[in-house]
Write an enzyme that holds these catalytic residues in place. Structure first.
Site, PDB file in Angstrom:
ATOM      1  N   SER A  26       1.880  -3.492   7.129  1.00 38.60           N
ATOM      2  CA  SER A  26       1.427  -4.702   6.444  1.00 38.60           C
ATOM      3  C   SER A  26       2.419  -5.853   6.640  1.00 38.60           C
ATOM      4  CB  SER A  26       1.185  -4.401   4.965  1.00 38.60           C
ATOM      5  OG  SER A  26       0.473  -5.445   4.338  1.00 38.60           O
ATOM      6  N   ASP A  71     -10.180  -1.957   5.886  1.00 40.78           N
ATOM      7  CA  ASP A  71      -9.054  -2.618   5.224  1.00 40.78           C
ATOM      8  C   ASP A  71      -9.578  -3.849   4.490  1.00 40.78           C
ATOM      9  OD1 ASP A  71      -6.741  -4.002   4.504  1.00 40.78           O
ATOM     10  OD2 ASP A  71      -5.688  -3.466   6.349  1.00 40.78           O
ATOM     11  N   HIS A 113      -6.370  -0.028   3.939  1.00 42.46           N
ATOM     12  CA  HIS A 113      -5.148  -0.795   4.170  1.00 42.46           C
ATOM     13  C   HIS A 113      -3.896   0.068   4.200  1.00 42.46           C
ATOM     14  CE1 HIS A 113      -2.475  -4.185   4.356  1.00 42.46           C
ATOM     15  NE2 HIS A 113      -1.836  -3.776   3.278  1.00 42.46           N
TER      16      HIS A 113
END
Length: 290
Positions: free
Chosen positions: A137, A234, A264
């Protein structure tokens, strides 16, 4: 785009992960993992907060894990990678950014620039030789910034749900009226898809500073092998961001791997296995090239 050729991990690693990684090991094996788990250490920096990290010494290329925003170095992916690197005898380091986890500092006072400096400090002072940086991320954005700044310390990149420019992009997509409200308020409140995390509050200074680190507006000067893994489900960071990163990176060796059921966090058993197999393949590629 060519797909990554995944193969069985060397020296029995596939057996380690066959039941879902460290979290699903038998109690006897889990006890062994606990005995060999790396200890938390602290890096002191002049006039800067101490950084907490865990390190496993080993051969090159090493693996460096960069967690996501408001996350820490003790997640499932980070711990699975430590076991993987230990099994192969490769060095590994995971750490907490300033204001995260066990590191000093205040999360709300951090910036993209702050955390980029953290990564560069780790590359310069805590690891030896080129690293395979694995960024999750926000960590995916930071790994790109670090690779641009330290190409000599970057062997390869593996992005997981890479969030390059994401905070800035989402804010700029708001209507002028909405942005005016937040600017008058002095902060932007962003809801998350994970109830336990509540809301994220970003002040205007954070957003303006983040704009200085955006990478998707021009070619990205990275030439090492790059693998980008993203889930089609996601809901936090759209998978097309990984596609945009792939299109802009100058390297001729870039693969995007999309998981139909991936979300995610990419922390399910098959997600972690894919991550580990991808890194294992890169290690084999890099050591064969030497």
């Amino acid at each position: 785009m060519a797909a990554v050729a995944l193969r069985s991990c060397r020296r029995g690693l596939s057996q380690i992960l066959s039941n879902g990684g460290p979290a699903a090991l038998s109690s006897q094996r889990l006890e062994g993992v606990r005995r060999h788990k790396s200890t938390v250490q602290y890096a002191s920096r002049p006039d800067l907060p101490k950084l907490a990290y865990r390190r496993v010494k080993g051969k090159s290329p090493g693996v460096l894990f960069l967690p996501g925003y408001a996350s820490n170095m003790n997640g499932q992916k980070a711990e699975a990678l430590e076991e993987f690197c230990r099994s192969l005898g490769h060095s590994y380091l995971r750490f907490d950014y300033t204001g995260h986890g066990a590191s000093e500092g205040v999360l709300s006072e951090g910036t993209i620039g702050t955390w980029k400096k953290d990564v560069l400090y780790v590359l310069d002072e805590l690891v030896e030789g080129p690293q395979i940086m694995v960024g999750s991320s926000l960590g995916g954005w930071l790994m790109l910034l670090a690779a641009i700044a330290r190409p000599e310390k970057t062997a390869a990149l593996v992005g997981i749900s890479t969030a390059a420019d994401h905070i800035v992009t989402v804010y700029n997509s708001l209507s002028l009226e909405a942005r005016k409200v937040f600017e008058e308020k002095g902060a932007w409140t962003l809801p998350t898809k994970h109830p336990e995390e509540g809301l994220y509050d970003f002040n205007m200074d954070f957003l303006k500073e983040a704009e200085n680190h955006c990478v998707l507006q021009s070619p990205i000067p990275i030439t090492c092998p790059v693998r980008l893994i993203h889930g089609l489900k996601d809901e936090d960071v759209p998978w097309h961001i990984s596609m945009q990163v792939a299109e802009r990176i100058l390297s001729a060796d870039v693969d995007v791997i999309l998981r139909r059921q991936g979300q995610h966090r990419m922390s399910e058993r098959d997600d972690i296995k894919l991550m580990v197999y991808t890194i294992d393949d890169l290690i084999d590629k890099l050591t064969t090239m030497v």
